[in-house]
Every structure is written in structure tokens, then in C-alpha cells.
Scaffold this active site. Structure first.
Site, PDB file in Angstrom:
ATOM      1  N   GLU A  73       0.822  -1.213   0.000  1.00 62.19           N
ATOM      2  CA  GLU A  73       0.000   0.000   0.000  1.00 62.19           C
ATOM      3  C   GLU A  73       0.855   1.262   0.000  1.00 62.19           C
ATOM      4  OE1 GLU A  73      -2.611  -3.248   0.893  1.00 62.19           O
ATOM      5  OE2 GLU A  73      -0.693  -2.664   1.799  1.00 62.19           O
ATOM      6  N   HIS A 142      -9.503  -6.180  10.581  1.00 65.01           N
ATOM      7  CA  HIS A 142     -10.179  -5.991   9.301  1.00 65.01           C
ATOM      8  C   HIS A 142     -11.571  -5.386   9.466  1.00 65.01           C
ATOM      9  CE1 HIS A 142      -7.216  -9.168   8.660  1.00 65.01           C
ATOM     10  NE2 HIS A 142      -7.195  -8.824   7.390  1.00 65.01           N
TER      11      HIS A 142
END
Length: 343
Positions: A73, A142
């Protein structure tokens, strides 16, 4: 022929479209409309996207417009920000916004602040998008809502769609915007079908960033939510309606800039406020709404303290029964409304 027979011709009916397909349509239309737009992220190309949002786009537009990236990322968000500074319009997909923490320096220090720090000479027209908040059975790392995190930062615009129309209209508006936009989607909504109007099926359909929508008119209490909890508010409103309580449900749509005027106008009418969100309570979106109402002209119209319904103040558990108790449910909203109304 039908008109000659005296039959009335109706306008084209609205159609059912899933949030996934609405996002796919928006990406397809904007890639076609503007050659500066490109999509990058993990598995967005040959695999059609981890959630199939980009289905068919790689085959249609090729390697230069739909780009698979390594699992980094920090790397691909940095490339996207640099491309935006150079005049392109990247759409940067995070597989989940929990992973955007790996790229927080690029999102905040590079994308959000550059226009201001360059006295407006360097724009960063970029969209960071992907699923945000709780999914199902994926535990704490998550399942976090970042609406308050990104909504806190000047220089960013932050949108949070609920319906298919929200998803399409806000994504198209975000891609066309000259500022960095964070688009927080819900994985649990991707497969949910919503009615899409004839207007929303147009290639030029956009939803203005910074404008909330009243999803249901009511007179007794104002419910304000964004993303998936809007649906829970609608369900709670239906339950309460049977008991004679009419809720006005506001779909916030945009976290930053926040449309507090629509909330104020509703509170002036209903005299009661309940905010609903999946994020944590401390420094949350609901806390900001309550503070803005407290500081503004609508405060004098409140007949009772505002009530917040939020996620539990703990990291998300893995076990389903604990997870259900951490996420606001319809019954929690009903309870909060009755508390606000003292019934």
C-alpha cells in the site's frame, strides 16, 4: 399504437442494481469519459478485483488504465499520489481501509496537505476507495471504521455511500473532483440490490459531495447515519412507525464536508436527535454531529439530550455472537429512540 388505443405510456421504470454493479458502472463510465483516469490496486486487473468491483475493466481498457500492483500500500498509494500531482486522475483501491494504515503518510501528508502547502499550485485529484468498517467474521484488524479518522483531516473530502445510487453518484463526483477524496464503502453492501432511478442510470449522473439526503420523512425524531447503518435506521423507523413514532432518517452521504444544515433543519422540526454509526464512540462521527448541533441554532429546539448509537468501544471480536453485540443493531436504534423520547 398504445397512445392511439388510449393507453397511458409510463416512464421507464427504475431498475434493481447492486452496489457492486453501481461502482463498476461508475468506474467504466469515468474511464471512458476521461483518459486521465486510471485504476490501480491489488488484484484489480486480471482477477477483476477482490470484490469484483472492477469486473471486465482490464479487458476493456488494458494494462495502462487498470493496473495490478504488488501487496504494498505504501508503494502504490505513493505512485498514485505522484501521478495525481503530475496531472492524472488515479483511483487507488485498498483491499480494505484497514490496510490504508500502511499508506497513511501518503494519504495525509502528501495527498491531503499538498494543495495548501503549495499555495494552490499543486493539485492532487485522487480517489482512495475500498471497503470500510465491519465485514463478517474477519476480527479486529479488518473491521475498523475510518470515517472519523479521515473526516478529521483538512484537505481531504470523505464520502460514505449507502445505496447503489449513492455509490455511483458519489464515485463519479469523487473522480471528477480536483481534491483528494476518500470513499468509504461497505463490503456487506456490495451484493445488496437497490432501486436505481432512470436519472441515476445516466452517464452524467453525479451526487454533489457535501449534501445529505432525507431517506424518510418524519416528525418525532431525527436519525442520522452513514453507510450500512442507514439501512438499520430505515428498518428501525418502520418498526417504530407501528408504535406511532415517525422517524426522519438522514443519509449523511458525506462525512467531510458535513451537511450539518440538513441535520439542523430536521432537528428544528422533530426536536430530537439520534446518531447511528458503526465506528467507535470516542471522537466519532456522531460526537461531531452532536457538537455541531450543540454549538448551532438547532440546540434551542432540542427537547431532550441527543443520543449516540455506536459500535462497542473494543477491538472487534472474531466470534459471531460477540461481533453482533459490537455492531449497532435495529433493536439498539429502537431503544435509543425511545430513550430520547422518554417512552
Amino acid at each position: 399504437l398504445q397512445q392511439r388505443r388510449g393507453l397511458r405510456l409510463s416512464a421507464p421504470a427504475a431498475i434493481q442494481v447492486t452496489v457492486r454493479d453501481a461502482l463498476n458502472q461508475a468506474l467504466d463510465e469515468e474511464l471512458e469519459r476521461d483518459e486521465r483516469v486510471f485504476l490501480l490496486g491489488e488484484e484489480v486487473a486480471q482477477y477483476d478485483g477482490a470484490y469484483k468491483i472492477s469486473r471486465g475493466l482490464w479487458k476493456k481498457y488494458g494494462d495502462k488504465r487498470v493496473i495490478d500492483t504488488p501487496i504494498s500500500e505504501m508503494g502504490f498509494a505513493g505512485i498514485a499520489v505522484g501521478a495525481a500531482m503530475a496531472g492524472l486522475r488515479p483511483v487507488c483501491e485498498f483491499m480494505t481501509f484497514n490496510f490504508s494504515m500502511q499508506a497513511i503518510d501518503q494519504v495525509i501528508n502528501s495527498a491531503a496537505k499538498t494543495c495548501y502547502m503549495s499555495a494552490g499550485s499543486i493539485g492532487v485529484p485522487i480517489v482512495f476507495r475500498g471497503p470500510n468498517g465491519a465485514s463478517a467474521g474477519v476480527a479486529a484488524q479488518h473491521s475498523q471504521c475510518f470515517a472519523a479518522w479521515y473526516g478529521h483531516c483538512p484537505g481531504l473530502k470523505v464520502v460514505s455511500p449507502w445505496s447503489a445510487e449513492d455509490a455511483k453518484g458519489l464515485l463519479k463526483a469523487s473522480i471528477r473532483d480536483d481534491n483528494p477524496v476518500v470513499m468509504l464503502e461497505s463490503e456487506l453492501l456490495y451484493g445488496v440490490p437497490f432501486e436505481m432511478s432512470e436519472q441515476a442510470q445516466s452517464k452524467e449522473f453525479v451526487i454533489p459531495i457535501g449534501k445529505a439526503k432525507i431517506e424518510r420523512q418524519g416528525t418525532h425524531v431525527t436519525l442520522v447515519a452513514h453507510s450500512r447503518p442507514v439501512g438499520h435506521c430505515m428498518e428501525a423507523a418502520a418498526v417504530l412507525s407501528k408504535e406511532g413514532v415517525e422517524c426522519e432518517v438522514i443519509n449523511l452521504r458525506t462525512i467531510r464536508p458535513m451537511d450539518i444544515e440538513t441535520v439542523e433543519a430536521s432537528v428544528v422540526k422533530t426536536n430530537h436527535l439520534v446518531t447511528v454509526e458503526g465506528g467507535w464512540p470516542q471522537f466519532g462521527v456522531g460526537a461531531e454531529i452532536c457538537a455541531r448541533i450543540m454549538e448551532g441554532p438547532a440546540f434551542n429546539y432540542l427537547d431532550a439530550p441527543a443520543v449516540r448509537v455506536t459500535g462497542a468501544d473494543v477491538p472487534m471480536p472474531y466470534a459471531k455472537i460477540l461481533e453482533d453485540n459490537c455492531i449497532p443493531q435495529v433493536k439498539d436504534i429502537v431503544f435509543a429512540v425511545k430513550k430520547a423520547l422518554n417512552i
